[in-house]
Design a protein around this motif. Sequence first.
Motif, PDB file in Angstrom:
ATOM      1  N   UNK A 107      -1.357  -5.748  -5.233  1.00 59.16           N
ATOM      2  CA  UNK A 107      -0.768  -4.420  -5.037  1.00 59.16           C
ATOM      3  C   UNK A 107      -1.620  -3.563  -4.105  1.00 59.16           C
ATOM      4  N   UNK A 108      -2.937  -3.700  -4.187  1.00 57.03           N
ATOM      5  CA  UNK A 108      -3.808  -2.981  -3.255  1.00 57.03           C
ATOM      6  C   UNK A 108      -3.636  -3.551  -1.849  1.00 57.03           C
ATOM      7  N   UNK A 109      -3.560  -4.868  -1.768  1.00 54.95           N
ATOM      8  CA  UNK A 109      -3.340  -5.531  -0.487  1.00 54.95           C
ATOM      9  C   UNK A 109      -2.025  -5.066   0.138  1.00 54.95           C
ATOM     10  N   UNK A 110      -0.987  -4.969  -0.689  1.00 56.21           N
ATOM     11  CA  UNK A 110       0.320  -4.512  -0.213  1.00 56.21           C
ATOM     12  C   UNK A 110       0.247  -3.062   0.265  1.00 56.21           C
ATOM     13  N   UNK A 111      -0.431  -2.204  -0.486  1.00 57.28           N
ATOM     14  CA  UNK A 111      -0.551  -0.795  -0.108  1.00 57.28           C
ATOM     15  C   UNK A 111      -1.256  -0.645   1.242  1.00 57.28           C
ATOM     16  N   UNK A 112      -2.340  -1.400   1.437  1.00 55.36           N
ATOM     17  CA  UNK A 112      -3.053  -1.355   2.724  1.00 55.36           C
ATOM     18  C   UNK A 112      -2.156  -1.876   3.839  1.00 55.36           C
ATOM     19  N   UNK A 113      -1.368  -2.913   3.517  1.00 56.98           N
ATOM     20  CA  UNK A 113      -0.464  -3.476   4.531  1.00 56.98           C
ATOM     21  C   UNK A 113       0.582  -2.455   4.981  1.00 56.98           C
ATOM     22  N   UNK A 114       1.089  -1.668   4.051  1.00 62.50           N
ATOM     23  CA  UNK A 114       2.072  -0.638   4.410  1.00 62.50           C
ATOM     24  C   UNK A 114       1.431   0.433   5.296  1.00 62.50           C
ATOM     25  N   UNK A 115       0.177   0.794   4.980  1.00 60.35           N
ATOM     26  CA  UNK A 115      -0.545   1.764   5.807  1.00 60.35           C
ATOM     27  C   UNK A 115      -0.794   1.184   7.200  1.00 60.35           C
ATOM     28  N   UNK A 116      -1.155  -0.082   7.245  1.00 56.26           N
ATOM     29  CA  UNK A 116      -1.352  -0.784   8.514  1.00 56.26           C
ATOM     30  C   UNK A 116      -0.084  -0.753   9.361  1.00 56.26           C
ATOM     31  N   UNK A 117       1.062  -1.018   8.736  1.00 57.27           N
ATOM     32  CA  UNK A 117       2.333  -1.013   9.476  1.00 57.27           C
ATOM     33  C   UNK A 117       2.703   0.392   9.953  1.00 57.27           C
ATOM     34  N   UNK A 118       2.259   1.412   9.251  1.00 51.47           N
ATOM     35  CA  UNK A 118       2.478   2.788   9.717  1.00 51.47           C
ATOM     36  C   UNK A 118       1.798   2.994  11.069  1.00 51.47           C
ATOM     37  N   UNK A 119       0.521   2.618  11.171  1.00 50.24           N
ATOM     38  CA  UNK A 119      -0.205   2.806  12.426  1.00 50.24           C
ATOM     39  C   UNK A 119       0.271   1.851  13.517  1.00 50.24           C
ATOM     40  N   UNK A 120       0.989   0.823  13.116  1.00 44.81           N
ATOM     41  CA  UNK A 120       1.553  -0.138  14.067  1.00 44.81           C
ATOM     42  C   UNK A 120       2.909   0.338  14.605  1.00 44.81           C
ATOM     43  N   UNK A 121       3.298   1.556  14.266  1.00 44.53           N
ATOM     44  CA  UNK A 121       4.648   2.043  14.588  1.00 44.53           C
ATOM     45  C   UNK A 121       4.725   2.821  15.896  1.00 44.53           C
ATOM     46  N   UNK A 122       3.664   2.826  16.696  1.00 47.70           N
ATOM     47  CA  UNK A 122       3.606   3.702  17.862  1.00 47.70           C
ATOM     48  C   UNK A 122       4.048   3.024  19.166  1.00 47.70           C
ATOM     49  N   UNK A 123       3.535   1.816  19.435  1.00 44.71           N
ATOM     50  CA  UNK A 123       3.717   1.254  20.770  1.00 44.71           C
ATOM     51  C   UNK A 123       5.171   1.012  21.130  1.00 44.71           C
ATOM     52  N   UNK A 124       5.934   0.385  20.255  1.00 46.62           N
ATOM     53  CA  UNK A 124       7.268  -0.075  20.641  1.00 46.62           C
ATOM     54  C   UNK A 124       8.276   1.054  20.827  1.00 46.62           C
ATOM     55  N   UNK A 125       7.861   2.273  20.573  1.00 55.69           N
ATOM     56  CA  UNK A 125       8.710   3.422  20.912  1.00 55.69           C
ATOM     57  C   UNK A 125       8.094   4.186  22.084  1.00 55.69           C
TER      58      UNK A 125
END
Length: 399
Positions: A107-125
């Motif tokens: 669950x901690x791993x999943x939470x960090x992964x969601x935060x990681x995907x948030x910061x990964x949301x910039x380039x493709x737009x």
Amino acid sequence: MLPIKIYKNPFMNRSRILASSAIFHGLNDGATVAVPMTFPLLLSQGYLLKNYSQIGIMSHLGLLTTFIFQIVIVQISPLARYQHFLLASFVGISTTLFLFSQARSYWIFLLIYLLFRLFDSFYHTLGLALVSKAHKSEGMDLAMGIQSGSGNFGVFIAFLTAGSMAQQFSWKAPLYFWSAFCFLLGLISYFLVRELDLPRDKTEVLTLTYWKVTFKAILPYLPALIFAGGGWGLTVYFAPSLFHHRFGVSMGKTGIILATWIGLGTLITYLFGCLSRLFGREKLALAGLGGSVFSLILIGLAPRVWLAQINLYLFGLFLFLIFPAIQASIGSHIPRENQSQAFSLASNLQIISGAMLSLLFGFISDLFSIQAPFLMMAIFALLACGLQNSAFKSQREKT
């Protein structure tokens, strides 16, 4: 306040923007692959991950997070300079990559992964829209091929390093490496455009009607966008397990196989400008969809690792014809003021399809086998090819 510089030579501006975007795309996409490359080892060890369904759930929720925040980022993009978003993105990616290594539960791993995907949301737009705006008058196909190829090159490095590091040291080693590597590349990307006066979107709030108009404009590319997102998710999240668990290939060699896959994809995207002049964007997109049908079937049915390997390489060639073909078409046909929204929607369509299919593929793999998702994706490719061909014909008739 940062100093702003406008070079008298427009070519210099475009070159710096393209170089910065290429580096940004490379670190962004490389990081998204470095993390899933640890999944097969974690699954084999029974540490943090227990089954394929957990991989499917994690990839699904992560992609949905990117889907949501890409819309949010476009909404707030007029409020700050592009450079500020670039800075926030690479610092966030670098930080969360390090934090993965500190996780002690799923669950901690999943939470960090969601935060990681948030910061990964910039380039493709924002990044894609910036390249498109800078090359609107000339060199669109070449620029889109280069930035797309650079994203693939980042993935190539991730596959090559993550698998071997995880096998030789531990599952944490590639995360440490990519955390530092992304920070260094991010600084280079940032300083390339730090002083440029970059085009900004309109400052008024983007209404639902505005989004609807933009969505209608990219509707003709829907089948290819959906398939491309699903094909990417399938390979990144499940191909490592196909080779490692089904064929008993070591993680080091699995990384080399997938690095070759993305390497061929990188080559084809760098050649896209030339190929587009010879054959046209539409034919290349349809060739990518049609070729994917046969290569995916052969991957799913392969009794030996060499046959799965060869057809994965062919799938890379076909899949990566689709991305720049659709991106260049959107950049050429969508008005400049709508492009951030257009690329956000295009990327989100790929993400939501990847999210839904990755979730499905996780359960399908547990119920049947790790090969089953590849056969299912071949059916989707066939359907997408027919629908995309009809959409292109309808679009030509209207113009």
